[in-house]
Design a protein around this motif. Structure first.
Motif, PDB file in Angstrom:
ATOM      1  N   GLN A   1       0.909  -1.299   0.101  1.00  0.00           N
ATOM      2  CA  GLN A   1       0.023   0.117  -0.021  1.00  0.00           C
ATOM      3  C   GLN A   1       0.970   1.558   0.042  1.00  0.00           C
ATOM      4  OE1 GLN A   1      -3.302   0.173   2.738  1.00  0.00           O
ATOM      5  NE2 GLN A   1      -3.099  -2.166   2.816  1.00  0.00           N
TER       6      GLN A   1
ATOM      7  N   TRP B   1      -3.312   5.649  -6.062  1.00  0.00           N
ATOM      8  CA  TRP B   1      -4.902   6.043  -5.603  1.00  0.00           C
ATOM      9  C   TRP B   1      -5.019   7.469  -5.720  1.00  0.00           C
ATOM     10  CZ3 TRP B   1      -3.790   2.074  -1.332  1.00  0.00           C
ATOM     11  CH2 TRP B   1      -4.195   0.657  -1.833  1.00  0.00           C
TER      12      TRP B   1
ATOM     13  N   TYR C   1      -8.932   7.374  -6.886  1.00  0.00           N
ATOM     14  CA  TYR C   1      -9.308   6.159  -6.449  1.00  0.00           C
ATOM     15  C   TYR C   1      -9.451   6.283  -4.699  1.00  0.00           C
ATOM     16  CZ  TYR C   1      -8.728   4.258 -11.139  1.00  0.00           C
ATOM     17  OH  TYR C   1      -8.747   4.003 -12.304  1.00  0.00           O
ATOM     18  N   TRP C   2      -9.940   7.348  -4.185  1.00  0.00           N
ATOM     19  CA  TRP C   2      -9.864   7.590  -2.922  1.00  0.00           C
ATOM     20  C   TRP C   2     -10.562   6.798  -2.005  1.00  0.00           C
ATOM     21  CZ3 TRP C   2     -11.757  12.939  -4.693  1.00  0.00           C
ATOM     22  CH2 TRP C   2     -10.566  13.568  -5.155  1.00  0.00           C
ATOM     23  N   HIS C   3     -11.513   6.209  -2.437  1.00  0.00           N
ATOM     24  CA  HIS C   3     -12.386   5.078  -1.996  1.00  0.00           C
ATOM     25  C   HIS C   3     -11.813   3.963  -1.552  1.00  0.00           C
ATOM     26  CE1 HIS C   3     -16.257   3.380  -0.028  1.00  0.00           C
ATOM     27  NE2 HIS C   3     -16.159   2.348  -1.060  1.00  0.00           N
ATOM     28  N   GLU C   4     -10.993   3.692  -2.581  1.00  0.00           N
ATOM     29  CA  GLU C   4     -10.293   2.178  -2.855  1.00  0.00           C
ATOM     30  C   GLU C   4      -9.225   2.209  -1.811  1.00  0.00           C
ATOM     31  OE1 GLU C   4      -7.994  -0.748  -5.774  1.00  0.00           O
ATOM     32  OE2 GLU C   4      -9.195   0.802  -6.712  1.00  0.00           O
ATOM     33  N   GLY C   5      -8.443   3.295  -1.982  1.00  0.00           N
ATOM     34  CA  GLY C   5      -7.300   3.707  -1.084  1.00  0.00           C
ATOM     35  C   GLY C   5      -7.646   3.701   0.410  1.00  0.00           C
ATOM     36  N   ARG C   6      -8.893   4.313   0.659  1.00  0.00           N
ATOM     37  CA  ARG C   6      -9.136   4.350   2.231  1.00  0.00           C
ATOM     38  C   ARG C   6      -9.739   2.875   2.611  1.00  0.00           C
ATOM     39  NH1 ARG C   6     -13.094   4.260   5.219  1.00  0.00           N
ATOM     40  NH2 ARG C   6     -15.125   4.439   3.942  1.00  0.00           N
ATOM     41  N   GLN C   7     -10.498   2.338   1.627  1.00  0.00           N
ATOM     42  CA  GLN C   7     -10.983   1.039   2.065  1.00  0.00           C
ATOM     43  C   GLN C   7      -9.932   0.059   2.540  1.00  0.00           C
ATOM     44  OE1 GLN C   7     -13.635  -0.164  -1.155  1.00  0.00           O
ATOM     45  NE2 GLN C   7     -15.089  -0.690   0.208  1.00  0.00           N
ATOM     46  N   TRP C   8      -8.751  -0.159   1.722  1.00  0.00           N
ATOM     47  CA  TRP C   8      -7.600  -0.936   1.846  1.00  0.00           C
ATOM     48  C   TRP C   8      -6.937  -0.395   3.139  1.00  0.00           C
ATOM     49  CZ3 TRP C   8      -7.561  -5.662   0.260  1.00  0.00           C
ATOM     50  CH2 TRP C   8      -7.965  -5.863  -1.008  1.00  0.00           C
TER      51      TRP C   8
END
Length: 135
Positions: free
Chosen positions: A17, A24, A29-36
């Motif tokens: 990460q 991200w 891709y902020w949502h994806e980055g935050r989720q991971w």
């Protein structure tokens, strides 16, 4: 990332990460980055490491960008405290940057005219204040 986290391999996931966060961020891709980030942070628990401190910072940043101010601030505080305990330069830089950004809440994000100058002035003052004494 999923394979690493499903296999309880948190450190490799955090290191991966670390290399993906800017992708991200830049691509939106902020949502994806935050989720991971949140998934890895929760799985890491209370352990302390440089990759975790950095991911706490980036998790706070992604949360802040999405308007999740109440989620961003505790992550930024935890990142800064951990980075100071670890005395790691990379973690301190990421934590100070994120702490500075997230300490400006939603009401302060824009000045009365709806522009960013006042925000950036506050950000610069806070950055200067919290980076005093860094090598």
């Amino acid at each position: 990332l999923g394979w690493s986290l499903d296999g309880e391999q948190v450190e490799p996931a955090l290191r991966l990460q670390y290399h993906l966060w800017f992708y991200w961020l830049r691509r939106g891709y902020w949502h994806e980055g935050r989720q991971w980030a949140i998934r890895a942070i929760h799985q890491a628990g209370e352990r302390e490491s440089t990759p975790l401190a950095i991911m706490l910072s980036y998790g706070a940043l992604f949360s802040y960008i999405q308007g999740r101010f109440s989620e961003a601030e505790p992550l930024a505080h935890r990142a800064l405290a951990m980075a100071r305990r670890l005395e790691d330069t990379d973690a301190l830089i990421a934590a100070h940057m994120t702490y500075t950004i997230t300490s400006i809440n939603a009401e302060q994000a824009l000045d009365g005219a709806g522009s960013m100058p006042a925000n950036w002035c506050r950000c610069r003052r806070r950055w200067t204040a919290c980076t005093r004494g860094l090598p």
